[in-house]
Design a protein around this motif. Structure first.
Motif, mmCIF file in Angstrom:
data_model
loop_
_atom_site.group_PDB
_atom_site.id
_atom_site.type_symbol
_atom_site.label_atom_id
_atom_site.label_comp_id
_atom_site.label_asym_id
_atom_site.label_seq_id
_atom_site.Cartn_x
_atom_site.Cartn_y
_atom_site.Cartn_z
ATOM 1 N N ASP A 294 -0.126 4.703 3.018
ATOM 2 C CA ASP A 294 -0.157 3.260 3.280
ATOM 3 C C ASP A 294 1.204 2.762 3.752
ATOM 4 O O ASP A 294 1.292 1.927 4.655
ATOM 5 C CB ASP A 294 -0.598 2.509 2.024
ATOM 6 C CG ASP A 294 -2.005 2.880 1.620
ATOM 7 O OD1 ASP A 294 -2.950 2.440 2.296
ATOM 8 O OD2 ASP A 294 -2.156 3.636 0.650
ATOM 9 N N ILE A 312 -5.285 -5.442 3.785
ATOM 10 C CA ILE A 312 -4.962 -4.630 2.613
ATOM 11 C C ILE A 312 -6.265 -4.156 1.979
ATOM 12 O O ILE A 312 -7.178 -4.949 1.757
ATOM 13 C CB ILE A 312 -4.189 -5.447 1.553
ATOM 14 C CG1 ILE A 312 -2.924 -6.049 2.130
ATOM 15 C CG2 ILE A 312 -3.845 -4.572 0.344
ATOM 16 C CD1 ILE A 312 -2.217 -6.985 1.156
ATOM 17 N N VAL A 317 -5.675 -0.354 -3.710
ATOM 18 C CA VAL A 317 -4.500 -0.711 -4.500
ATOM 19 C C VAL A 317 -4.835 -0.639 -5.990
ATOM 20 O O VAL A 317 -4.081 -0.065 -6.793
ATOM 21 C CB VAL A 317 -4.005 -2.131 -4.150
ATOM 22 C CG1 VAL A 317 -2.832 -2.511 -5.044
ATOM 23 C CG2 VAL A 317 -3.579 -2.206 -2.692
ATOM 24 N N SER A 321 -2.984 1.973 -8.455
ATOM 25 C CA SER A 321 -1.977 1.430 -9.351
ATOM 26 C C SER A 321 -2.612 0.884 -10.635
ATOM 27 O O SER A 321 -3.233 -0.180 -10.631
ATOM 28 C CB SER A 321 -1.189 0.315 -8.649
ATOM 29 O OG SER A 321 -0.293 -0.302 -9.530
ATOM 30 N N PHE A 368 5.574 -4.225 -6.898
ATOM 31 C CA PHE A 368 5.319 -2.826 -7.214
ATOM 32 C C PHE A 368 6.626 -2.129 -7.597
ATOM 33 O O PHE A 368 7.689 -2.415 -7.036
ATOM 34 C CB PHE A 368 4.691 -2.112 -6.016
ATOM 35 C CG PHE A 368 3.288 -2.573 -5.724
ATOM 36 C CD1 PHE A 368 2.198 -2.036 -6.389
ATOM 37 C CD2 PHE A 368 3.062 -3.568 -4.772
ATOM 38 C CE1 PHE A 368 0.918 -2.469 -6.131
ATOM 39 C CE2 PHE A 368 1.775 -4.006 -4.502
ATOM 40 C CZ PHE A 368 0.705 -3.455 -5.186
ATOM 41 N N ASP A 373 5.007 3.333 -8.239
ATOM 42 C CA ASP A 373 4.114 3.148 -7.087
ATOM 43 C C ASP A 373 4.915 3.127 -5.778
ATOM 44 O O ASP A 373 4.952 2.107 -5.078
ATOM 45 C CB ASP A 373 3.333 1.832 -7.225
ATOM 46 C CG ASP A 373 2.417 1.817 -8.431
ATOM 47 O OD1 ASP A 373 1.568 2.716 -8.527
ATOM 48 O OD2 ASP A 373 2.567 0.911 -9.273
ATOM 49 N N ASN A 375 4.373 4.403 -2.883
ATOM 50 C CA ASN A 375 3.561 4.158 -1.684
ATOM 51 C C ASN A 375 3.421 2.667 -1.418
ATOM 52 O O ASN A 375 3.705 2.169 -0.323
ATOM 53 C CB ASN A 375 2.189 4.809 -1.857
ATOM 54 C CG ASN A 375 1.256 4.500 -0.694
ATOM 55 O OD1 ASN A 375 1.648 4.534 0.464
ATOM 56 N ND2 ASN A 375 0.014 4.203 -1.019
ATOM 57 N N TRP A 376 2.992 1.911 -2.456
ATOM 58 C CA TRP A 376 2.790 0.480 -2.276
ATOM 59 C C TRP A 376 4.108 -0.299 -2.319
ATOM 60 O O TRP A 376 4.208 -1.390 -1.745
ATOM 61 C CB TRP A 376 1.795 -0.055 -3.305
ATOM 62 C CG TRP A 376 0.416 0.452 -3.039
ATOM 63 C CD1 TRP A 376 -0.292 1.375 -3.734
ATOM 64 C CD2 TRP A 376 -0.414 0.092 -1.920
ATOM 65 N NE1 TRP A 376 -1.507 1.610 -3.149
ATOM 66 C CE2 TRP A 376 -1.610 0.836 -2.031
ATOM 67 C CE3 TRP A 376 -0.265 -0.777 -0.843
ATOM 68 C CZ2 TRP A 376 -2.649 0.729 -1.114
ATOM 69 C CZ3 TRP A 376 -1.288 -0.891 0.083
ATOM 70 C CH2 TRP A 376 -2.463 -0.150 -0.052
ATOM 71 N N ALA A 379 5.037 0.024 1.156
ATOM 72 C CA ALA A 379 4.031 -0.580 2.043
ATOM 73 C C ALA A 379 4.183 -2.097 2.079
ATOM 74 O O ALA A 379 4.307 -2.695 3.150
ATOM 75 C CB ALA A 379 2.627 -0.197 1.583
#
Length: 490
Positions: A294, A312, A317, A321, A368, A373, A375-376, A379
């Protein structure tokens, strides 16, 4: 006939309508007394009389017809009063909201680049509302945050004007039906509220499927305007049509929380920006291999210099998460006691018959964690989120109220890089401030991101915080496609 306008809504003298409501209430009370006299007095005596003959037959028929006509007049007066009272309540609510939004839009700084710029509000064409900056710049530049505010106020005020016009039409139609075509014959129908006109229209729109943008907007307005009982009937029969129309869409303000990196392409790129672009392209290409698909997708869209909105996957998500999922659960737990209490009161008001009320939490920021997390974090970093839903109360097999919540989680943000932010992960390190420079030099472009989860369902327990939260429907791309309500807003 000219379209109902923003000026009409703002300047509408509802005091005259209130006077008419009060006058018709007096008429209803007076006719109720006259009806009692006619039926329990005159007609009862005529029916009990032992006298016979031609005169007796004619008189009894006359008394019976007169009593019926007085009853019809009373029924018509009740309908007219109910319709006018409902129209006054709805128009007062809409006018209050329109004035509040207008005042909010006009407040603030004349500087268009401030976080709270002052805006002008005025009539547009065909019942629309136009909003523009107080400050007029020669170059025409409007920052993303200011443009978001402009769009928010214009869209919501236009929606309020359209809603007011629909209330006006519904009231007019029911008043005509109440009276009928004959000036000498009353009581053609009984209309206890505007639901009599609005519910059939809402049923039709919700049932037709694949509606256009205007029909969906009208259905959303009808949903907000119906009484809790009528809303429950509509929800029971046409859940899918209502979901498709977007009744779960958040009504809170959804705009960029900050000014971002400023104007796109404000200066020419240099060697440093070209190197940064190459480094970030390498990260975007390899992010998926690091388990950050992402982050790669969002960064790639930024570097594409496209600027179009990106959706999104809120289901993903929540699936990725645990912290964010727990955060959304806490949003519900913090308000479910209040929602339950309001819905149960409406259930009682409706004679223990089914009711549905729309609910919504405020907008809350969530950030985040870079370690938990990543990745997010890379992102979107942080975003605004809230929960919207429908609380429905129905009697169970024992007649006791059962309270359920259908809801979705909403997220939104603007993908931008603050001037103090960089990328430091693995072998890649982009100095703080350099990612933002790509937007400034026209090599990349900020964009809006938003999305909704699937529509989820849970029972609202007696004790706030109890109950099991369902899992989202997986990492899909987004969503599953009365007037007595307390604190009802847009």
């Amino acid at each position: 006939m000219a379209k109902f306008s923003y000026t009409d809504l703002i300047e509408l003298n509802l005091g005259k309508l209130k006077s008419a409501v009060d006058d018709w209430k007096t008429m209803v009370d007076d006719l109720a007394g006259l009806k009692t006299m006619a039926t329990d007095g005159l007609q009862a005596k005529a029916n009990a009389a032992a006298w016979k003959g031609a005169n007796a037959t004619v008189t009894k028929k006359f008394v019976t017809a007169t009593a019926k006509e007085i009853g019809d007049l009373h029924a018509e007066a009740k309908s007219i009063h109910a319709v006018l009272d409902d129209a006054h309540t709805e128009l007062s609510r809409l006018q209050k909201l329109a004035k509040a939004l207008t005042s909010e839009a006009r407040s603030g700084s004349p500087d268009i680049e401030s976080n709270n710029p002052s805006l002008l509000v005025f009539d547009g064409k065909g019942g629309t509302v136009r909003v523009s900056p107080m400050e007029c710049r020669v170059d025409g530049y409007i920052p993303a945050r200011a443009q978001g505010l402009i769009d928010y106020y214009a869209e919501n005020l236009t929606d309020l004007v359209a809603h007011a016009a629909e209330i006006d039409k519904a009231a007019r139609d029911l008043l005509r039906k109440s009276h009928g075509k004959s000036p000498h014959n009353a009581g053609h129908g009984k209309y206890p509220s505007l639901d009599a006109a609005q519910l059939p229209r809402a049923m039709k729109l919700a049932a037709q499927g694949d509606s256009g943008k205007e029909e969906k907007a009208e259905l959303r307005r009808l949903w907000r305007s119906l009484s809790p009982g009528a809303r429950a009937e509509l929800w029971e029969k046409h859940k899918d049509g209502l979901k498709d129309a977007g009744i779960f869409g958040p009504t809170v303000k959804r705009i960029s929380p900050d000014a971002g990196s400023g104007r796109h392409g404000a200066r020419e790129p240099g060697v440093r920006e070209r190197l940064t672009e190459a480094e970030m392209l390498a990260f975007a290409g390899g992010g998926g291999w690091l388990g950050m698909s992402d982050a790669s997708r969002y960064l790639d869209h930024y570097l594409s210099n496209d600027g179009s909105p990106l959706e999104i996957s809120v289901d993903k998500v929540m699936d990725d998460s645990d912290d964010f999922k727990e955060y959304t659960e806490e949003l519900i737990k913090s308000q479910q006691g209040e929602w339950r209490e309001k819905a149960l009161q409406e259930f009682k008001n409706n004679g223990n018959r089914p009711v549905s009320i729309p609910v919504e939490t405020g907008a809350n920021g969530y950030r985040f964690d870079q370690d938990d997390d990543p990745n997010w974090f890379y992102a979107i970093g942080s975003a605004q989120a809230n929960v919207t839903g429908v609380v429905t109360v129905k009697p169970d097999d024992n007649g006791d109220p059962k309270v359920d919540l259908d809801y979705q989680v909403n997220m939104w943000d603007r993908y931008n890089w603050s001037k103090g932010k960089g990328i430091h992960i693995g072998p890649i390190s982009v100095p703080d401030g350099q990612p933002a420079s790509l937007h400034e030099t026209g090599l990349a472009k900020e964009f809006d991101v938003s999305g909704n989860s699937s529509v989820l369902h849970r029972e609202l327990a007696d004790t706030p915080g109890e109950g099991t939260f369902p899992e989202p429907e997986g990492p899909g791309l987004g969503r599953d496609g009365g007037r007595a309500d307390p604190d009802r807003q847009l």
